[in-house]
Design a protein around this motif. Structure first.
Motif, PDB file in Angstrom:
ATOM      1  N   LEU A 129      -0.482   3.899  -1.891  1.00 40.66           N
ATOM      2  CA  LEU A 129       0.342   3.321  -0.629  1.00 40.66           C
ATOM      3  C   LEU A 129       0.801   1.851  -0.777  1.00 40.66           C
ATOM      4  O   LEU A 129       1.753   1.443  -0.353  1.00 40.66           O
ATOM      5  N   TYR A 130      -0.219   1.084  -0.787  1.00 41.57           N
ATOM      6  CA  TYR A 130       0.038  -0.402  -0.737  1.00 41.57           C
ATOM      7  C   TYR A 130       0.950  -0.892  -1.627  1.00 41.57           C
ATOM      8  O   TYR A 130       1.832  -1.512  -1.577  1.00 41.57           O
ATOM      9  N   GLN A 131       0.889  -0.334  -2.983  1.00 40.07           N
ATOM     10  CA  GLN A 131       1.742  -0.792  -3.786  1.00 40.07           C
ATOM     11  C   GLN A 131       3.240  -0.423  -3.748  1.00 40.07           C
ATOM     12  O   GLN A 131       4.070  -1.130  -4.020  1.00 40.07           O
ATOM     13  N   THR A 132       3.447   0.729  -3.151  1.00 37.32           N
ATOM     14  CA  THR A 132       4.737   1.154  -2.815  1.00 37.32           C
ATOM     15  C   THR A 132       5.290   0.200  -1.410  1.00 37.32           C
ATOM     16  O   THR A 132       6.405  -0.147  -1.596  1.00 37.32           O
ATOM     17  N   VAL A 133       4.524   0.151  -0.444  1.00 39.68           N
ATOM     18  CA  VAL A 133       4.826  -0.820   0.548  1.00 39.68           C
ATOM     19  C   VAL A 133       5.227  -2.042   0.146  1.00 39.68           C
ATOM     20  O   VAL A 133       6.209  -2.722   0.599  1.00 39.68           O
ATOM     21  N   PHE A 134       4.416  -2.650  -0.673  1.00 39.01           N
ATOM     22  CA  PHE A 134       4.423  -4.037  -1.304  1.00 39.01           C
ATOM     23  C   PHE A 134       5.742  -3.942  -2.007  1.00 39.01           C
ATOM     24  O   PHE A 134       6.520  -5.101  -1.923  1.00 39.01           O
ATOM     25  N   PHE A 135       5.863  -2.952  -2.963  1.00 39.94           N
ATOM     26  CA  PHE A 135       7.282  -3.280  -3.602  1.00 39.94           C
ATOM     27  C   PHE A 135       8.484  -3.117  -2.596  1.00 39.94           C
ATOM     28  O   PHE A 135       9.495  -3.738  -2.794  1.00 39.94           O
ATOM     29  N   PHE A 136       8.452  -2.484  -1.622  1.00 33.16           N
ATOM     30  CA  PHE A 136       9.502  -2.349  -0.595  1.00 33.16           C
ATOM     31  C   PHE A 136       9.673  -3.767   0.099  1.00 33.16           C
ATOM     32  O   PHE A 136      10.940  -4.053   0.279  1.00 33.16           O
ATOM     33  N   LEU A 137       8.619  -4.143   0.446  1.00 31.56           N
ATOM     34  CA  LEU A 137       8.695  -5.686   1.135  1.00 31.56           C
ATOM     35  C   LEU A 137       8.992  -6.895   0.128  1.00 31.56           C
ATOM     36  O   LEU A 137       9.881  -7.499   0.666  1.00 31.56           O
ATOM     37  N   THR A 138       8.712  -6.844  -0.862  1.00 34.50           N
ATOM     38  CA  THR A 138       9.313  -7.574  -2.029  1.00 34.50           C
ATOM     39  C   THR A 138      10.774  -7.343  -2.278  1.00 34.50           C
ATOM     40  O   THR A 138      11.404  -8.462  -2.365  1.00 34.50           O
ATOM     41  N   PHE A 139      11.176  -6.370  -2.580  1.00 32.80           N
ATOM     42  CA  PHE A 139      12.564  -6.107  -2.479  1.00 32.80           C
ATOM     43  C   PHE A 139      13.472  -6.830  -1.430  1.00 32.80           C
ATOM     44  O   PHE A 139      14.377  -7.388  -1.411  1.00 32.80           O
TER      45      PHE A 139
END
Length: 202
Positions: free
Chosen positions: A1-11
């Motif tokens: 979950l953290y990785q998915t959220v972090f990917f979205f934030l970075t984008f």
């Protein structure tokens, strides 16, 4: 979950940052068509600086700080991330913005040559939206296309992958070299486009 959220934030960090700094490019075509670009060329300010960074979007300026705060907070909640990974993450974030700048410079150059910009910038926007989700959801050929041909993967995915230890040092070097080379050639294309510019008085 953290990785998915972090990917979205970075984008969103890279996408919003590019929109904030390079918003003026969307208003560039009327300057070419009306001949007002002549006045920009006649002024002592670098015309590329004026065309690329001449106007920011205040909405993006409001959006960016919360994104940065959420990203920093999320990093503190993820275990196993060292200072070296964070430094490389920031470097690759900067590299992503450099590639975004190169895209916008190339689009501006094409606008000078062809007086067309709207479709080109929308194609860029559509391609970057493909990186809203991790590239791993696409098949291998699409992943390769979005990484090595149209480098939205380098822009959006590489920073996250280096943070989670999913990127080799060879690809880090490749990403940085690609960003520098792409930026250099976009500047050369801009200089070439100015030699082909026909002013309103000609």
């Amino acid at each position: 979950l953290y990785q998915t959220v972090f990917f979205f934030l970075t984008f969103n960090l890279i996408d919003t940052g590019a929109q904030l700094f390079f918003r003026e490019i969307y208003r560039f075509r009327p300057l070419i068509v009306s001949g007002q670009f002549d006045y920009i060329l006649a002024r002592p300010v670098n015309p590329l600086f004026r065309v690329l960074l001449g106007g920011a979007d205040m909405l993006d300026l409001i959006t960016l700080p919360p994104l940065i705060i959420f990203t920093v907070v999320l990093i503190t909640k993820i275990s196993g991330i060292g200072p070296g990974q964070i430094i490389l993450y920031i470097i690759l974030l900067g590299n992503g913005l450099l590639i975004a700048a190169a895209f916008h410079i190339a689009v501006a150059a094409l606008a000078v040559i062809t007086t067309e910009i709207d479709h080109t910038i929308m194609i860029y926007r559509d391609l970057t939206q493909m990186a809203r989700v991790p590239l791993d959801v696409y098949n291998t050929s699409v992943q390769g296309f979005l990484t090595f041909i149209i480098p939205v993967g380098i822009m959006m995915a590489f920073p996250v992958k280096i943070l989670f230890g999913l990127l080799s040092w060879q690809l880090v070097i490749y990403a940085l070299l690609f960003g520098l080379i792409f930026f250099y050639f976009s500047l050369q294309l801009w200089k070439f486009s100015l030699t082909k510019y026909s002013s309103a008085s000609s």
